[in-house]
Design a protein around this motif. Structure first.
Motif, PDB file in Angstrom:
ATOM      1  N   GLY A  78       0.817  -1.205   0.000  1.00  0.00           N
ATOM      2  CA  GLY A  78       0.000   0.000   0.000  1.00  0.00           C
ATOM      3  C   GLY A  78       0.849   1.252   0.000  1.00  0.00           C
ATOM      4  N   ALA A  79       0.178   2.397  -0.001  1.00  0.00           N
ATOM      5  CA  ALA A  79       0.877   3.675  -0.122  1.00  0.00           C
ATOM      6  C   ALA A  79       1.805   3.950   1.058  1.00  0.00           C
ATOM      7  CB  ALA A  79      -0.142   4.798  -0.262  1.00  0.00           C
ATOM      8  N   GLY A  96       0.649  -1.081  -4.203  1.00  0.00           N
ATOM      9  CA  GLY A  96      -0.678  -1.646  -4.350  1.00  0.00           C
ATOM     10  C   GLY A  96      -1.689  -0.791  -3.605  1.00  0.00           C
ATOM     11  N   ASN A  97      -2.870  -1.347  -3.387  1.00  0.00           N
ATOM     12  CA  ASN A  97      -3.929  -0.577  -2.717  1.00  0.00           C
ATOM     13  C   ASN A  97      -4.217  -1.075  -1.316  1.00  0.00           C
ATOM     14  OD1 ASN A  97      -5.325  -2.953  -3.094  1.00  0.00           O
ATOM     15  ND2 ASN A  97      -7.200  -1.970  -3.801  1.00  0.00           N
ATOM     16  N   ASP A  99      -4.149  -4.474  -0.332  1.00  0.00           N
ATOM     17  CA  ASP A  99      -4.642  -5.850  -0.291  1.00  0.00           C
ATOM     18  C   ASP A  99      -3.594  -6.791  -0.876  1.00  0.00           C
ATOM     19  OD1 ASP A  99      -6.177  -8.129  -1.976  1.00  0.00           O
ATOM     20  OD2 ASP A  99      -7.304  -7.657  -0.164  1.00  0.00           O
ATOM     21  N   ASN A 226     -11.663   1.005   1.568  1.00  0.00           N
ATOM     22  CA  ASN A 226     -10.383   0.558   1.018  1.00  0.00           C
ATOM     23  C   ASN A 226      -9.449   0.265   2.181  1.00  0.00           C
ATOM     24  OD1 ASN A 226     -10.993   1.109  -1.859  1.00  0.00           O
ATOM     25  ND2 ASN A 226     -11.065   3.241  -1.144  1.00  0.00           N
ATOM     26  N   SER A 228      -6.872   1.086   3.764  1.00  0.00           N
ATOM     27  CA  SER A 228      -5.852   2.094   4.052  1.00  0.00           C
ATOM     28  C   SER A 228      -6.267   2.869   5.287  1.00  0.00           C
ATOM     29  CB  SER A 228      -5.691   3.057   2.871  1.00  0.00           C
ATOM     30  OG  SER A 228      -6.842   3.863   2.726  1.00  0.00           O
ATOM     31  N   SER A 231      -8.699   5.701   4.568  1.00  0.00           N
ATOM     32  CA  SER A 231     -10.076   5.246   4.399  1.00  0.00           C
ATOM     33  C   SER A 231     -10.710   4.905   5.747  1.00  0.00           C
ATOM     34  CB  SER A 231     -10.104   4.029   3.471  1.00  0.00           C
ATOM     35  OG  SER A 231     -11.413   3.572   3.260  1.00  0.00           O
TER      36      SER A 231
END
Length: 250
Positions: A78-79, A96-97, A99, A226, A228, A231
Motif C-alpha cells: 500500500g501507499a 498496491g492498494n 490488499d 479501502n 488504508s 479510508s
C-alpha cells in the motif's frame, strides 16, 4: 489503538490533530531479524515484495548491505509501505492498494511484461495471512520467503486493561489486522466482561478483519471501503460525536 509502536503513536497523533481523544494500548511488538535478510542478499533476486513497514525497518538495520537491492523493483502492499520504501531510497517502488491478493495481481502483470530471471524475495513477518503467497503460487511466479520480523504478543496487565476499557470508556477501537483483533478479544478484561467490548464500536481496516468479530460485534462494525488508514479514519464521526454502530459500505 491496539497496533504496535511506532505506528500507534503516529496514528494517535493524527487523531489528536483531528480533535479526537486518542489512547494507545499496543497488543504486539515487532522483533526484527536483519540477519535473515543478510542471508538472502547473496542470492539473485528479480525484485522484492513487502506487506508491512516492519519489513522495511528490518532492512534499515542491515546498513549499507542492502544497497545492491536499491535498484530492484520493490512491490509494496500500500501507499504507506511504499513511502517507507522510498524513504530508504529504493528507486523503483510499485504500490498496491493495501490488499495482498491484489498486490499479487500487480506483480503478475509486471512479470508478464518482463521475464523474471530470478525469484522475487518476499520480506515477510509472522504471523501473516497467506493470500499473497497463495496468489503468487497460482500465478506460477517464483518467490522466496524471507521471514525478517515477528510480531510478539504484548499482554497488558488486567489493571491496565480495565484502566483503558472501563476507566477511559472508549467509543471506538481501531483494528488494523486480524491478529490484533484476536488479541483484543482474548484480553482477560474482555473475556470476563464481554459488555466492555460490546460498548465499543469496532473500526476495521478490511472486511476480512471484521469477519473475525463475533456476530454481535460484526453487525456494529465500521469497515473501511479501502484497506488504508486514510479510508479507515474517514469513517470516524466528527470530534466530540459518538460513533454510530452498524456495518458500513465496503
Amino acid at each position: 489503538m491496539t497496533r504496535p509502536e511506532p505506528a500507534a503513536a503516529r496514528t494517535a497523533a493524527r487523531l489528536r490533530e483531528l480533535g479526537h481523544d486518542a489512547v494507545t494500548m499496543p497488543l504486539s511488538a515487532a522483533r526484527h531479524f536483519p540477519e535473515s535478510i543478510s542471508q538472502v542478499l547473496s542470492k539473485p533476486a528479480s525484485g522484492l515484495v513487502v506487506t508491512s513497514a516492519e519489513a522495511l525497518r528490518a532492512i534499515g538495520q542491515t546498513g549499507d548491505l542492502v544497497s545492491i537491492w536499491k535498484k530492484l523493483p520493490i512491490f509494496a502492499v500500500g501507499a504507506a509501505t511504499a513511502q517507507e520504501a522510498q524513504a530508504l531510497q529504493f528507486e523503483n517502488v510499485i504500490a498496491g492498494n493495501g490488499d495482498g491478493a491484489l498486490l499479487a495481481e500487480i506483480i503478475s502483470s509486471h512479470a508478464a511484461g518482463e521475464a523474471l530471471g530470478a525469484p522475487l524475495v518476499y520480506l515477510a513477518g509472522t504471523p501473516r495471512a497467506q493470500s499473497l503467497e497463495q496468489a503468487l503460487r497460482e500465478a506460477a511466479i517464483p518467490f522466496e520467503v524471507c521471514e525478517c520480523y515477528r510480531m510478539d504478543a504484548v499482554q497488558p496487565s488486567l489493571d491496565e486493561q480495565l484502566r483503558f476499557l472501563r476507566g477511559r470508556r472508549p467509543d471506538a477501537v481501531l483494528h488494523y489486522s486480524s491478529e490484533s483483533l484476536r488479541r483484543f478479544m482474548e484480553l482477560q478484561a474482555v473475556v470476563e466482561a464481554p459488555q466492555l467490548a460490546l460498548d465499543i464500536v469496532p473500526y476495521c481496516l478490511s472486511r476480512v478483519i471484521a469477519e473475525k468479530l463475533p456476530g454481535e460485534l460484526y453487525v456494529r462494525a465500521k469497515i473501511a471501503p479501502n484497506p488504508s488508514e486514510e479510508s479507515l479514519l474517514s469513517l470516524l464521526p466528527p470530534a466530540g460525536s459518538r460513533p454510530q454502530s452498524g456495518i458500513s459500505p465496503a
